[in-house]
Design an enzyme around this catalytic site. Sequence first.
Site, mmCIF file in Angstrom:
data_model
loop_
_atom_site.group_PDB
_atom_site.id
_atom_site.type_symbol
_atom_site.label_atom_id
_atom_site.label_comp_id
_atom_site.label_asym_id
_atom_site.label_seq_id
_atom_site.Cartn_x
_atom_site.Cartn_y
_atom_site.Cartn_z
ATOM 1 N N GLY A 15 0.779 -1.242 0.000
ATOM 2 C CA GLY A 15 0.000 0.000 0.000
ATOM 3 C C GLY A 15 0.805 1.284 0.000
ATOM 4 N N ASN A 17 1.628 3.128 -2.512
ATOM 5 C CA ASN A 17 0.974 4.120 -3.386
ATOM 6 C C ASN A 17 -0.276 4.695 -2.734
ATOM 7 O OD1 ASN A 17 2.227 4.591 -6.185
ATOM 8 N ND2 ASN A 17 2.496 2.393 -5.844
ATOM 9 N N ARG A 93 -5.054 -8.513 -9.080
ATOM 10 C CA ARG A 93 -6.153 -9.352 -9.539
ATOM 11 C C ARG A 93 -6.731 -8.767 -10.808
ATOM 12 N NH1 ARG A 93 -8.925 -13.384 -7.937
ATOM 13 N NH2 ARG A 93 -11.119 -13.176 -8.446
ATOM 14 N N ASN A 109 -4.969 2.890 -13.117
ATOM 15 C CA ASN A 109 -3.990 1.946 -12.565
ATOM 16 C C ASN A 109 -2.609 2.575 -12.666
ATOM 17 O OD1 ASN A 109 -2.865 -0.549 -11.634
ATOM 18 N ND2 ASN A 109 -2.389 -1.125 -13.752
ATOM 19 N N HIS A 111 1.293 1.391 -13.205
ATOM 20 C CA HIS A 111 2.050 0.216 -13.636
ATOM 21 C C HIS A 111 3.533 0.591 -13.686
ATOM 22 C CE1 HIS A 111 2.825 -3.589 -15.585
ATOM 23 N NE2 HIS A 111 3.573 -2.952 -16.454
ATOM 24 N N SER A 138 3.806 4.266 -15.360
ATOM 25 C CA SER A 138 2.723 4.853 -16.153
ATOM 26 C C SER A 138 1.427 4.787 -15.360
ATOM 27 C CB SER A 138 2.492 4.052 -17.441
ATOM 28 O OG SER A 138 3.694 3.855 -18.148
ATOM 29 N N ASP A 147 -3.012 -4.186 -18.412
ATOM 30 C CA ASP A 147 -2.066 -3.061 -18.476
ATOM 31 C C ASP A 147 -2.145 -2.319 -19.807
ATOM 32 O OD1 ASP A 147 -1.194 -3.708 -15.917
ATOM 33 O OD2 ASP A 147 0.313 -5.092 -16.666
ATOM 34 N N GLU A 176 6.706 6.736 -8.725
ATOM 35 C CA GLU A 176 5.289 6.349 -8.654
ATOM 36 C C GLU A 176 4.559 7.195 -7.615
ATOM 37 O OE1 GLU A 176 4.308 2.173 -8.288
ATOM 38 O OE2 GLU A 176 6.128 1.592 -9.307
HETATM 39 C C1 GRF Z 1 3.682 -0.779 -7.542
HETATM 40 O O1 GRF Z 1 4.965 -0.962 -8.056
HETATM 41 C C2 GRF Z 1 2.692 -0.535 -8.651
HETATM 42 O O2 GRF Z 1 3.235 0.113 -9.748
HETATM 43 C C3 GRF Z 1 2.288 -1.937 -9.048
HETATM 44 O O3 GRF Z 1 2.261 -2.659 -7.845
HETATM 45 C C4 GRF Z 1 3.137 -2.052 -6.898
HETATM 46 C C5 GRF Z 1 2.307 -1.749 -5.696
HETATM 47 O O4 GRF Z 1 3.058 -1.267 -4.621
HETATM 48 N N1 GRF Z 1 1.032 -1.936 -9.759
HETATM 49 P P1 GRF Z 1 2.349 -0.687 -3.332
HETATM 50 O O5 GRF Z 1 1.428 -1.767 -2.804
HETATM 51 O O6 GRF Z 1 1.577 0.535 -3.743
HETATM 52 O O7 GRF Z 1 3.449 -0.376 -2.389
#
Ligand code: GRF
Length: 201
Positions: A15, A17, A93, A109, A111, A138, A147, A176
């Site tokens: 988590g 992000n 998922r 999303n 990625h 992205s 994706d 990110e």
């Molecule tokens: C990130 O690298 C994101 O780009 C990818 O999954 C990872 C998630 O990391 N889709 P977090 O759970 O947000 O730390």
Amino acid sequence: MAERVRVGVLISGRGSNLIALAEHKRRGPRAYDLALVASNVPEARGLVAARRLSIPVWAHSHKGMTRNDFDSLVDAQLRAHRVEVVALAGYMRLLSPEFVAAWSGRILNIHPSLLPAYKGLDTHARAIAGGEIYAGCSVHIVTDALDDGPVIAQAKVRIRERDSAESLAERVLIEEHKLYPEALDAFCARMASPSLDGEAC
Ligand code: GRF
């Protein structure tokens, strides 16, 4: 500012992000509110952070359920929390076509690659093995294909000669955490004020 857009964040893991979205919001004002964090992994680390941040949380294991049945549960939770935009943040998922259709154009999303290159998993190792000069991340609108879908923001990270997948992932993750909150905020601002659409950037 017009009314803020209610965002539901779907996570499966640590988590980081999600935390970046909440931090950005805290330094606001922003065009979004985090209305719900939902997970298919009840023990996901990110849920602890969500609770600490006082964001409503819903978690339910998908195990033993069909994709459609599980996604219907998620959909019901999102609607119960009056969510308008869904932000996937490490949601491991695939979504059912029905779910994607119901939320068409309103699922984002993040990625960890410069899409359309390196869809799927192990993006950093593949970018290094592919002899790329740049890796990155992205933010895109989710469609049925994995994706895929229009990219709305990207950040580049230079690959260093001695990079491992892990060292590269660390530097991409820093990007990110800047890119996703800004992209989500801009997306929600446009949604809240459609008149911004014609604006030159
Ligand atoms: C990130 O690298 C994101 O780009 C990818 O999954 C990872 C998630 O990391 N889709 P977090 O759970 O947000 O730390």
